[in-house]
Design a protein around this motif. Structure first.
Motif, mmCIF file in Angstrom:
data_model
loop_
_atom_site.group_PDB
_atom_site.id
_atom_site.type_symbol
_atom_site.label_atom_id
_atom_site.label_comp_id
_atom_site.label_asym_id
_atom_site.label_seq_id
_atom_site.Cartn_x
_atom_site.Cartn_y
_atom_site.Cartn_z
ATOM 1 N N VAL A 50 -55.302 33.017 -50.676
ATOM 2 C CA VAL A 50 -56.550 33.289 -49.969
ATOM 3 C C VAL A 50 -57.684 32.731 -50.810
ATOM 4 O O VAL A 50 -57.806 33.045 -51.994
ATOM 5 C CB VAL A 50 -56.755 34.809 -49.744
ATOM 6 N N ASP A 51 -58.493 31.867 -50.205
ATOM 7 C CA ASP A 51 -59.651 31.284 -50.872
ATOM 8 C C ASP A 51 -60.883 31.540 -50.027
ATOM 9 O O ASP A 51 -60.792 31.852 -48.838
ATOM 10 C CB ASP A 51 -59.449 29.770 -51.074
ATOM 11 N N TYR A 52 -62.049 31.412 -50.642
ATOM 12 C CA TYR A 52 -63.306 31.676 -49.959
ATOM 13 C C TYR A 52 -64.212 30.465 -50.089
ATOM 14 O O TYR A 52 -64.328 29.864 -51.155
ATOM 15 C CB TYR A 52 -63.988 32.912 -50.562
ATOM 16 N N PHE A 53 -64.880 30.113 -48.980
ATOM 17 C CA PHE A 53 -65.735 28.929 -48.935
ATOM 18 C C PHE A 53 -67.096 29.294 -48.368
ATOM 19 O O PHE A 53 -67.195 29.913 -47.307
ATOM 20 C CB PHE A 53 -65.078 27.848 -48.073
ATOM 21 N N CYS A 54 -68.151 28.894 -49.076
ATOM 22 C CA CYS A 54 -69.519 29.108 -48.610
ATOM 23 C C CYS A 54 -69.966 27.866 -47.845
ATOM 24 O O CYS A 54 -70.011 26.772 -48.409
ATOM 25 C CB CYS A 54 -70.458 29.376 -49.782
#
Length: 72
Positions: A50-54
């Motif tokens: 799981v990764d997060y991108f702005c």
């Protein structure tokens, strides 16, 4: 950062966008926010990671830096 249950004020355990309260036996949805601009982050899931991108110019955000708040 600890997240507190809105009903009984116990500390919640969070994992993958959901927090669980052992006292109330409730699950609470969490929102992942950018630590820079405080906007919602896009959650990217692939092969168990799981990764997060702005999307507001801050790029990939480390899981350690994501700010989780109680969602609606």
């Amino acid at each position: 950062m600890s997240i507190i249950c809105p009903d009984c004020h116990a500390e919640l355990e969070h994992q993958n966008g959901v927090a669980h309260c052992d006292s109330c036996q409730k699950d609470v949805l969490l929102e992942a926010r950018c630590p820079e601009c405080h906007q919602l982050l896009q959650v990217l899931k692939a092969c168990g990671a799981v990764d997060y991108f702005c999307q507001n110019g801050h790029g990939l955000i480390s899981k350690k830096r994501v700010v989780f708040i109680i969602g609606n």
